[in-house]
Design a protein around this motif. Sequence first.
Motif, mmCIF file in Angstrom:
data_model
loop_
_atom_site.group_PDB
_atom_site.id
_atom_site.type_symbol
_atom_site.label_atom_id
_atom_site.label_comp_id
_atom_site.label_asym_id
_atom_site.label_seq_id
_atom_site.Cartn_x
_atom_site.Cartn_y
_atom_site.Cartn_z
ATOM 1 N N ARG A 194 3.894 -0.162 6.051
ATOM 2 C CA ARG A 194 4.235 -1.478 5.468
ATOM 3 C C ARG A 194 3.620 -2.609 6.283
ATOM 4 N N HIS A 195 3.724 -2.489 7.615
ATOM 5 C CA HIS A 195 3.145 -3.511 8.492
ATOM 6 C C HIS A 195 1.629 -3.612 8.260
ATOM 7 N N GLN A 196 0.966 -2.457 8.192
ATOM 8 C CA GLN A 196 -0.497 -2.479 8.022
ATOM 9 C C GLN A 196 -0.882 -3.055 6.663
ATOM 10 N N ARG A 197 -0.168 -2.641 5.635
ATOM 11 C CA ARG A 197 -0.528 -3.067 4.278
ATOM 12 C C ARG A 197 -0.372 -4.586 4.144
ATOM 13 N N ARG A 198 0.770 -5.110 4.653
ATOM 14 C CA ARG A 198 1.004 -6.568 4.606
ATOM 15 C C ARG A 198 -0.091 -7.313 5.362
#
Length: 453
Positions: A109-113
């Motif tokens: 989630r952190h990477q995608r955001r």
Amino acid sequence: MDMQAPPSHAAPRLVPPVPVPPERELPTLRFIAAMRTNGIGCWPAAAYETPLRRRRLLGRTRFTVSDPDAVRRVLVDNASNYARTPITIRVLRPMLGDGLLISEGAAWRHQRRTLAPAFTPRAVEMLVPHILSASDEAVVALEREAAAGPVDLFTALQRLALEIAGRTMFSVGTARHGARLRGFLETYAGRLGRPHLSDVVVPLRFATPLDRARARFRRDWVAFLDTVIADRDQGQEERSGGEARDLLDLLRAARDPETGRGFSHEELRDQVATMILAGHETTAVTLLWACTLLALSPETQEAVAAEAERADKPFTRAAIEETMRLYPPAFVLARRALGPDSLAGEAVAAGDSVTISPWLLHRHRRLWQDPDAFDPGRFLPGAPPVPRFAYLPFGAGPRVCIGAAFALTEATLALSRIVGHFRLARADARPVLPAAVVTTQPDHAPAFRLTRR
Ligand code: HEM
């Protein structure tokens, strides 16, 4: 179920050849052998007509899902119940580290955001000059090659896609590091990246000989990427201005909107590896299949050529979309169920494998009219919408391809440049069949005759 409208394009009907499917479900060992050589050969003819198939494979239940509602449940509505498979992680982690493609949960989630702003249509616009300069240079090189005789277009398109990946990522071409980069990619695609029986039967916590070879590969690969990034930084320092010029600039500047955190050097390197790997071969095979189809359909080829000088290219884009329907570069999306679920009325248990195959979906008898025929008209503006969750070249849901807009722009522009410049014809009559391992490749590199328009 909505059926697609009949073909609307004026060209004669073209049905490109496909491998003959087995009559029945393959026994286990032949199934695993097929996955290693041509995954398309795994599916019996009935798989093109049924919404869901279930089989046992090495003590595990495996579903193949081709019902659009069930596909939507796996990829969108209940996506958090379906994770990447241990085989995917085992095979790809040495190449991709902990980059976006194989990370899970909070890390994903952190990477995608953080990455999302680098792949918006506006960011893609910034990359267009890199796409065009690499395509124009490829056309010049092809012109030289074509003067000497038939051309191996697949090798040329793989080089072009890698050149575009290099320029969009680093602003510089692959002249300096290209040969080593191609060497790494070939070693991986040819051997280490192919799923092996030991990947399926040996639990992840035990390293197989192949795992050890992959770990050695990773050491060299990481050192290589560090050198490329350091070289690029040195070159860029000599230039002036603080404007982002390429993906690396965008990835460096990226911050998680919720935490403000950016990427460490190691994280950045894994994203670079992920973007190069996820983006170049998929685009190269798309272009090769598009050229193969257009060589078989001169009327359609002329329609693409007629758009070459125009700013908007709806027909060329439709030809690319239809190419990805017939030859989806990612031919399977593989998941492992984390908990129980129900798909098309069948009970799924935790640990079951769930496969969605764009190849099967895109040629499914119940979802498409004349599914095996090439007809870009299906994707032209104004055509009836393609069936939802039956067309998934880029996947769907939270893990949809982050590079989809970039890839479509890249393939459309590169095809337009090539077909605008040359008339393409096959130099021999040998049919080109798909052979899917990681991507949907051609079974041989076909020879083309290129004539200047
Ligand atoms: C024609 C070209 C391409 C095709 C057909 C394609 C296809 C796909 C598909 C089907 C997925 C979803 C996989 C799944 O759900 O298991 C995916 C994910 C991904 N693609 Fe692409 N792709 C293409 C080009 C690109 C490009 C150019 C980039 C980057 C520059 C890229 C980066 C990624 C990444 C990072 C993911 C993982 C996303 C995530 O898990 O959150 N792809 N791609």
